[in-house]
Motif scaffolding. Structure first.
Motif, PDB file in Angstrom:
ATOM      1  N   ARG A  12      31.742  39.561  29.424  1.00  0.00           N
ATOM      2  CA  ARG A  12      33.066  39.336  30.001  1.00  0.00           C
ATOM      3  C   ARG A  12      33.943  38.445  29.117  1.00  0.00           C
ATOM      4  O   ARG A  12      35.102  38.743  28.872  1.00  0.00           O
ATOM      5  CB  ARG A  12      32.919  38.724  31.389  1.00  0.00           C
ATOM      6  CG  ARG A  12      34.218  38.542  32.109  1.00  0.00           C
ATOM      7  CD  ARG A  12      33.968  38.237  33.556  1.00  0.00           C
ATOM      8  NE  ARG A  12      35.202  37.878  34.220  1.00  0.00           N
ATOM      9  CZ  ARG A  12      35.256  37.459  35.450  1.00  0.00           C
ATOM     10  NH1 ARG A  12      34.147  37.368  36.169  1.00  0.00           N
ATOM     11  NH2 ARG A  12      36.398  37.145  35.997  1.00  0.00           N
ATOM     12  N   CYS A  13      33.379  37.316  28.625  1.00  0.00           N
ATOM     13  CA  CYS A  13      34.187  36.360  27.845  1.00  0.00           C
ATOM     14  C   CYS A  13      33.784  36.299  26.373  1.00  0.00           C
ATOM     15  O   CYS A  13      34.395  35.564  25.612  1.00  0.00           O
ATOM     16  CB  CYS A  13      34.110  34.975  28.481  1.00  0.00           C
ATOM     17  SG  CYS A  13      32.462  34.229  28.428  1.00  0.00           S
ATOM     18  N   HIS A  55      33.461  32.384  35.971  1.00  0.00           N
ATOM     19  CA  HIS A  55      32.613  33.533  36.296  1.00  0.00           C
ATOM     20  C   HIS A  55      31.166  33.220  35.931  1.00  0.00           C
ATOM     21  O   HIS A  55      30.893  32.318  35.146  1.00  0.00           O
ATOM     22  CB  HIS A  55      33.092  34.787  35.547  1.00  0.00           C
ATOM     23  CG  HIS A  55      33.010  34.659  34.057  1.00  0.00           C
ATOM     24  ND1 HIS A  55      33.959  33.994  33.301  1.00  0.00           N
ATOM     25  CD2 HIS A  55      32.072  35.099  33.171  1.00  0.00           C
ATOM     26  CE1 HIS A  55      33.610  34.036  32.026  1.00  0.00           C
ATOM     27  NE2 HIS A  55      32.465  34.695  31.913  1.00  0.00           N
ATOM     28  N   GLU A  58      27.491  37.341  32.306  1.00  0.00           N
ATOM     29  CA  GLU A  58      27.171  38.768  32.348  1.00  0.00           C
ATOM     30  C   GLU A  58      26.522  39.106  31.007  1.00  0.00           C
ATOM     31  O   GLU A  58      27.195  39.494  30.067  1.00  0.00           O
ATOM     32  CB  GLU A  58      28.439  39.593  32.580  1.00  0.00           C
ATOM     33  CG  GLU A  58      29.113  39.292  33.909  1.00  0.00           C
ATOM     34  CD  GLU A  58      30.459  39.986  34.080  1.00  0.00           C
ATOM     35  OE1 GLU A  58      30.712  41.015  33.402  1.00  0.00           O
ATOM     36  OE2 GLU A  58      31.263  39.491  34.886  1.00  0.00           O
TER      37      GLU A  58
END
Length: 180
Positions: A12-13, A55, A58
């Protein structure tokens, strides 16, 4: 020959993640960094930073084309310029409730900013710890007991890394690295 450990990133990041393995028991922390018993779980966590993550990690394996938002593995500064390769497997065990947690630094390269790279080149554990203390986000808001515990863990981690006789520094190529 040492097996290559793939770099795990948050898809995600694009941030490299820290790897933790949970075992039901571990060998003596004084004698060995060898887990005993069954592997219960492998977890991946974001590294510490001043603002909280918005978050959960992931996990995914980085590949050559991955854009990676790298930070210095020693002081958490953004945009490291160098990589250091471990001369062997750098593992750290922590006993927990009869079982154990292994932080496996594997054979993945360690990223370093200019300052930390110079300290690693000198092999100076005390200077590396001083740099970490100065820049550490994980100590903010911690009480005295938590600070001592965190510092002892970081001391063992950096010592394990330096004991592998790391090779480097190798410049990080500008392509594929975000924030570099």
């Amino acid at each position: 020959m040492q097996a290559y450990t793939p770099l795990m990133i948050c898809v995600r990041c694009r941030t490299p993640l820290k790897t933790f393995e949970e075992y039901d028991s571990v060998a003596s922390l004084r004698r060995s960094a060898t887990p005993r018993g069954d592997l219960l779980e492998v977890r991946y966590l974001h590294p510490p930073r001043p603002e909280p993550w918005d978050h959960e990690p992931e996990p995914g394996v980085a590949n050559v084309d991955s854009e990676i938002a790298m930070i210095c593995d020693f002081c958490s500064s953004p945009g490291p310029r160098f990589l250091w390769l471990t001369g062997g497997k750098a593992r750290l065990l922590r006993a927990m409730d009869g079982g154990g947690q292994v932080h496996d630094f594997g054979s993945s390269p360690w990223a370093a900013c200019n300052t930390c790279s110079a300290i690693v080149r000198a092999g100076n554990l005390h200077m590396l710890l001083d740099r970490w203390r100065k820049c550490s986000f994980s100590l903010r808001g911690a009480n005295r007991h938590q600070r001592r515990e965190e510092e002892a863990l970081i001391r063992r981690m950096f010592s394990a890394f330096l004991n592998t006789r790391p090779q480097g520094p190798f410049p990080i190529p500008p392509s594929g690295m975000a924030g570099s």
